[in-house]
Design a protein around this motif. Sequence first.
Motif, short mmCIF file in Angstrom:
data_model
loop_
_atom_site.label_atom_id
_atom_site.label_comp_id
_atom_site.label_asym_id
_atom_site.label_seq_id
_atom_site.Cartn_x
_atom_site.Cartn_y
_atom_site.Cartn_z
N ASN A 78 111.30 32.41 -68.58
CA ASN A 78 111.44 31.03 -69.04
C ASN A 78 110.09 30.32 -69.15
OD1 ASN A 78 114.29 31.07 -69.20
ND2 ASN A 78 114.42 30.81 -66.98
N PHE A 79 109.01 31.07 -69.24
CA PHE A 79 107.74 30.42 -69.55
C PHE A 79 107.87 29.73 -70.90
CE2 PHE A 79 105.90 33.23 -66.31
CZ PHE A 79 104.97 32.39 -65.72
N PRO A 80 107.10 28.64 -71.14
CA PRO A 80 107.24 27.89 -72.39
C PRO A 80 107.23 28.79 -73.63
CG PRO A 80 105.75 26.75 -70.92
CD PRO A 80 106.07 28.06 -70.26
N GLY A 81 108.27 28.66 -74.44
CA GLY A 81 108.41 29.48 -75.64
C GLY A 81 109.12 30.79 -75.42
N GLY A 82 109.44 31.11 -74.17
CA GLY A 82 110.10 32.37 -73.88
C GLY A 82 111.52 32.20 -73.41
N TYR A 113 102.27 38.43 -73.47
CA TYR A 113 102.58 38.15 -74.87
C TYR A 113 103.97 37.53 -75.01
CZ TYR A 113 98.57 41.20 -75.67
OH TYR A 113 97.32 41.75 -75.65
N GLY A 114 104.11 36.74 -76.07
CA GLY A 114 105.43 36.22 -76.41
C GLY A 114 105.73 34.83 -75.89
N VAL A 115 104.85 34.24 -75.07
CA VAL A 115 105.04 32.86 -74.64
C VAL A 115 104.17 31.97 -75.53
CG1 VAL A 115 105.54 33.53 -72.27
CG2 VAL A 115 103.21 32.97 -72.91
N ASP A 116 104.44 30.66 -75.55
CA ASP A 116 103.68 29.76 -76.41
C ASP A 116 102.18 29.81 -76.09
OD1 ASP A 116 105.88 28.99 -77.80
OD2 ASP A 116 106.18 27.10 -76.73
N LYS A 117 101.90 29.73 -74.79
CA LYS A 117 100.51 29.78 -74.35
C LYS A 117 100.48 30.10 -72.86
CE LYS A 117 96.14 27.19 -74.42
NZ LYS A 117 95.49 25.89 -74.71
N PHE A 118 99.80 31.17 -72.53
CA PHE A 118 99.69 31.53 -71.11
C PHE A 118 98.30 31.15 -70.64
CE2 PHE A 118 99.13 34.09 -67.36
CZ PHE A 118 100.39 34.09 -66.77
#
Length: 464
Positions: A78-82, A113-118
């Motif tokens: 549930n990281f932003p964008g995930g 990879y795959g989150v808005d910004k890590f």
Amino acid sequence: MKTKLLLLICILSTLSVVSQIKHGLRDDQGRHVIPRGFVVNTNDHAGEVFFNDDDYARMVRMGANTQVVRLELGKLSNFPGGQLEPNYLKKLDTLVTLGRNSGIKTVFKMTVYGVDKFVWEEFWQNKKGEYQTYIDAWKVIWNRFSDDSSVLGYDVVNEPRKLSMDISYNALTTKYLIPLYKTIIDESQKINPDKKILFQSVFMNKGEGIDNNQYAEITAPINRKNIIFAPHIYQSKKDLVKPVMDRFDKESEMLNAPILIGEWGFPTFAKTDTIISGKLGQLEYRELYIKTAEVFDRMGVGSIKAWFLGNRTMQNFLSGGPSTWSIFSDKTDAGTVERKYITDVISRPFPQTIAGDIQSFMFNFATRTLNLNIISDNSKGASTLFIGANRHYPDGFSILIGDNIVMYHNPLKKVRLETYKAPKDFNSSDFIWDAYTQKLTILKWPKDKSNLNIKIVPGLHNFN
């Protein structure tokens, strides 16, 4: 005289124990295993990547017994964008099944990879419970594969970064990274205590490498069981490979964890596919890869090459122009056209699984000779050697065990291995050559609990 002889035997026995390679792994039968294989991506810069049975057969015929599947954090958390994507989990199931059916163990490696910004600087501060969100993503994988014996373990943080954080690499490692590793390991082992946990060191900012190593040193122990040190090495200068590996070896001793090289192999440039000699030419790459392979073999470490992919995309992050880690040059997701100037090195002969203890092994590229020394133990089952005869021994190969056993494979005949010489009690049916997998299986060593010197050499009944 008898006392001196007994003393000599004791000394030789001690030396044998000391000389045994300390890396490699043990399977559930206690056999000595050298993991070797490829990073398997679920996507590349052009989109999703898909594999089938033929791809895995090709992988096996290149010597793979292990795959490292690169996980996408954005499809598991549930990281932003995930968000957790059920279809992605089914895709992972397929990759594990393809591996299992081919005799390949699986390691999962988490990428961001795959989150808005890590943002690594924010992640380390853990102000929004980032650690727990990260561990929850892992729990999805741990619970799903806890009972699957073909899943070897989990590489828990891929190339952790410092970036702009105002802290030394050593302080970041001891204050944040190692405590995080301990927490992740403890949580994982509540669910699957027998799985291996692989871990890496901090990937240093560009230009901040120390002693020609782009990965920061780990200086404090983790103090957990079932751990594997999985550093990466992307060294471009052949004379620097050994110093870097020597440092990893010292870290391994301090960590009490064997080494499995999690990624290796300097990326190849587009121009390399078109030129033989000179700067960035294929001969230069072959020499670099051979030097790296020799260092790996002398240490007895397993190694995972990036990437088992075709060449749909290239990146421009190095000054030499577009480059890639893909081992195939055709413009597809899963390729078939090998970059043979590197794949013939990657796919060199080696002992995959040994019933007993591997003392040493080394493939000599100049003479095409695999030298292997073991202490045999037939109680542990069968052994397998990857030969790669299709690329290394098109002229056939001979198997030499000590001074009195010579067997050979004649590629002009569709018959089993032939025996040139052997003692009367030798059972040739214990040695099985499989041309499809390019493996030699030894059901039982001719001498048990013995120090055996084995050679694989080119040609028929070759004594050299």
